[in-house]
Structure formats: structure tokens, C-alpha cells
Design a protein around this motif. Structure first.
Motif, PDB file in Angstrom:
ATOM      1  N   UNK A  10       9.876   1.640   1.493  1.00  0.00           N
ATOM      2  CA  UNK A  10      10.211   1.034   0.723  1.00  0.00           C
ATOM      3  C   UNK A  10      10.524   1.800  -0.186  1.00  0.00           C
ATOM      4  N   UNK A  11      11.054   2.523  -0.290  1.00  0.00           N
ATOM      5  CA  UNK A  11      11.717   3.465  -0.607  1.00  0.00           C
ATOM      6  C   UNK A  11      13.247   3.971  -0.085  1.00  0.00           C
TER       7      UNK A  11
ATOM      8  N   UNK B 170       5.248  12.169   4.585  1.00  0.00           N
ATOM      9  CA  UNK B 170       4.179  11.810   3.384  1.00  0.00           C
ATOM     10  C   UNK B 170       4.434  11.914   2.176  1.00  0.00           C
ATOM     11  N   UNK B 171       5.304  11.716   1.685  1.00  0.00           N
ATOM     12  CA  UNK B 171       5.555  11.264   0.237  1.00  0.00           C
ATOM     13  C   UNK B 171       6.584   9.732   0.118  1.00  0.00           C
ATOM     14  N   UNK B 172       6.868   9.707   1.081  1.00  0.00           N
ATOM     15  CA  UNK B 172       7.524   7.805   1.223  1.00  0.00           C
ATOM     16  C   UNK B 172       5.774   6.436   0.596  1.00  0.00           C
ATOM     17  N   UNK B 173       6.591   6.256   0.139  1.00  0.00           N
ATOM     18  CA  UNK B 173       5.428   5.454  -0.231  1.00  0.00           C
ATOM     19  C   UNK B 173       5.495   3.642   1.015  1.00  0.00           C
ATOM     20  N   UNK B 174       5.301   3.037   1.739  1.00  0.00           N
ATOM     21  CA  UNK B 174       5.153   2.276   2.674  1.00  0.00           C
ATOM     22  C   UNK B 174       4.381   1.091   1.784  1.00  0.00           C
ATOM     23  N   UNK B 175       5.057   0.327   1.676  1.00  0.00           N
ATOM     24  CA  UNK B 175       4.643  -0.972   1.287  1.00  0.00           C
ATOM     25  C   UNK B 175       5.126  -2.350   1.562  1.00  0.00           C
TER      26      UNK B 175
ATOM     27  N   UNK C  38       0.798  -0.882   0.452  1.00  0.00           N
ATOM     28  CA  UNK C  38      -0.081  -0.236   0.104  1.00  0.00           C
ATOM     29  C   UNK C  38       1.178   0.925   0.340  1.00  0.00           C
ATOM     30  N   UNK C  39       0.125   2.603  -0.462  1.00  0.00           N
ATOM     31  CA  UNK C  39       0.844   3.315  -0.583  1.00  0.00           C
ATOM     32  C   UNK C  39      -0.125   4.475   0.305  1.00  0.00           C
ATOM     33  N   UNK C  40       1.025   5.157   1.738  1.00  0.00           N
ATOM     34  CA  UNK C  40       0.305   6.469   2.517  1.00  0.00           C
ATOM     35  C   UNK C  40      -0.668   5.080   2.995  1.00  0.00           C
ATOM     36  N   UNK C  41      -0.802   4.113   3.784  1.00  0.00           N
ATOM     37  CA  UNK C  41      -1.908   3.079   4.915  1.00  0.00           C
ATOM     38  C   UNK C  41      -2.547   4.431   5.520  1.00  0.00           C
TER      39      UNK C  41
END
Length: 316
Positions: free
Chosen positions: A193-194, A168-173, A9-12
């Protein structure tokens, strides 16, 4: 491992705060009572300091204005983490909205930088008061105090804004589980995950170039203060002034040492137990707000006398 922990997911919409991993076996009251005691003491002590400075005209001086700013900062720090941490320990309510998490992250770190700046301002005030006592009122005018206060607030708000923006910008996967009692900057960034080197390096920049410069200024100020103390003619005056400055320095270095240690171990202390990371992070959020009203308030004669008068009036 459950699917919920590995879903991409991105930004859960929510994060899960675990509290203090590794100490789950400890009875809830062993974790809750010390935390509640420290928070209640910090809230009550800093509220009293703020109230006394505001209502006592004789305390409307630069030193006490800075002390009042420190008390307000400590109040915000405590209230930023208290509700959610209590809900974790007491009600096992671990979910926190993504936006609320980023907001908490911003406020915690913003007011930590403000506290660092206030300590620097207070060191400058003590330097002028001890080294240039006859010029104190002409150097530290109300206008200058207001400008210093504004600069401290703006510096904290501006320098910490990239923390929240980047987080807030980072993708959280990977996972939405944060092994912490609150949304601490590096604890959140580690979930991305970046390549988060920019967040890591910017955090180190704030640590060393903002708080680090504050430490240097404080150390230089107190070196000059100590030189002035040793030139005092009276031994009793030297001991009294040295004891007061020693108390102030102990409060300052508890804050800075725990803050630096927490930041470094979060980044490079892979062999340090996770629960120790979290305990240290809570130490520099909770111990200074408990100590500051005692060291800067109770040990200050004017505030102590006003507090005694307040209790005497209430009893009569």
C-alpha cells in the motif's frame, strides 16, 4: 469481504497463495497431473544430465560444464516452487510464512537471471566452437569457464537482491492474499500500500538491461554462427549443424519470450485474465527445465551414448 482480507498490517506473518484463480472449478487432478508430470520430468532429466557430466571424464569440457550449470539451475528452480505448489493443489495448504515467501521470491528470480546468463555463455561457447574451432581450447580455458560461471552466479545474486530487499520493506496493508502459485515478484509487490514504482522500474531494468543484453549477445552470436554454417562446404554438415543450432535457439527463445511476456503482462496487461498470467509464469519456470535436458542432452551424441551405456550396465 471478510475482515481478514482488509485488516491493516505491516509485513504480515503469512501470505495466502491462491494457486490459479479462475480455474478452481477444474478438478484437482487436471491441475495436479500436468504440473507433477512436468516437474518430475524436469527433475529426473536434469539430475541425469548432472550425473552423466560429473561421472564421465570425456565430458569435462566447457560445453558440458555450462550444460551442467544449466541443469543445476533448473533443478533449483523446480525445487523452489514444487513443494508449496503441490501442497496448494493437493492438500489445499495455502499459507506461506512471510520470510519464506521473500526467500522463494529471491531464489526464483535469482536463478532465472542465472539461467539467462548461462544461455549467453553457451551461445558464446557455440560461437567459438563453430567460428574458431582451432582456437576453442585456447580461448575457453578451464580458468575462463570458471570465471564465467562465477560471474553468472554473482550477477544473479546481486541484481536480484533489491527485489527481496524492497519487497520486505514495503508496508502491506491491503491484503495478504497472493493470487499466484508462488511468490512471484510483481504479484507480491502489487499487495503493498505504498508507491512501488521503484520496484516496478527496477524490475523493468533487470528485464531489459540484464536479460535484454543477454538476448542481444545471443542473437549476435547465432548470426555469426549461421554465417559460418552457410560457408561450410558440405550440405549434410550445414543441415546437421543448422538443425542443432535451431534446437538450441528454440529452447532459448521459449525461455526468453515467456519470461518477457509474463513480466510485461503483470505490469500492463490489466485486460489479460488472471489465470493466464499465472499459467504463463509457470510456463517459463517449468517448460525450459523440461526441454533443456531433451534438447541439450538427448540430442547431444556424447551424452546420449553415455546414457545408453549406463542403462546397458544396469540391465546386465
Amino acid at each position: 469481504m471478510s475482515d481478514s482480507n482488509t485488516t491493516h498490517f505491516n509485513n504480515p506473518s503469512t501470505f495466502i497463495l491462491l494457486g490459479i484463480p479462475g480455474l478452481e472449478a477444474a478438478h484437482v487432478w487436471r491441475r495436479l497431473i500436468p504440473f507433477c508430470t512436468m516437474n518430475i520430468t524436469a527433475l529426473l532429466g536434469n539430475f541425469i544430465i548432472t550425473f552423466i557430466v560429473k561421472t564421465e571424464p570425456s565430458l569435462h569440457e566447457p560445453m558440458y560444464y555450462f550444460l551442467c550449470m544449466l541443469a543445476v539451475t533448473d533443478l533449483v528452480l523446480c525445487t523452489s516452487i514444487l513443494p508449496k505448489t503441490l501442497s496448494i493443489f493437493w492438500f489445499n495448504s495455502r499459507e506461506i510464512d512471510f520470510n519464506a515467501c521473500i526467500t522463494q521470491l529471491y531464489f526464483v528470480h535469482c536463478f532465472l537471471v542465472m539461467e539467462s546468463g548461462i544461455f549467453m555463455a553457451m551461445a558464446f561457447d557455440r560461437y567459438v566452437a563453430i567460428c574458431h574451432p582451432l582456437r576453442h581450447s585456447t580461448i575457453l580455458t578451464y580458468t575462463l569457464v570458471a570465471k564465467i560461471g562465477l560471474a553468472v552466479v554473482l550477477r544473479g545474486g546481486v541484481f536480484i537482491l533489491p527485489y527481496a530487499f524492497l519487497a520486505r520493506q514495503w508496508p502491506y496493508c491491503r491484503t495478504n492474499i497472493i493470487p499466484h502459485t508462488h511468490c512471484e515478484h510483481m504479484a507480491v509487490v502489487k499487495l503493498a500500500c505504498a508507491d512501488t514504482l521503484i520496484s516496478n522500474y527496477y524490475g523493468l531494468f533487470v528485464l531489459f538491461c540484464v536479460k535484454g543484453l543477454d538476448i542481444v549477445f545471443i542473437v549476435v552470436s547465432y548470426i555469426q554462427i549461421l554465417r559460418a554454417i552457410f560457408r561450410l562446404p558440405s550440405r549434410d554438415a550445414r543441415l546437421k549443424t543448422f538443425g542443432t543450432c535451431g534446437s538450441y535457439l528454440s529452447a532459448i527463445f521459449v525461455f526468453f519470450i515467456s519470461s518477457i511476456f509474463s513480466s510485461i503482462t503483470h505490469r500492463y496487461g490489466q485486460n489479460v485474465p488472471l489465470y493466464f498470467h499465472i499459467i504463463i509464469a509457470n510456463v517459463y519456470l517449468l517448460v525450459p527445465p523440461v526441454l533443456n535436458p531433451i534438447i541439450y542432452g538427448v540430442r547431444t551424441r556424447q551424452i546420449r551414448d553415455r546414457l545408453f551405456r549406463l542403462f546397458i550396465v544396469q540391465r546386465t
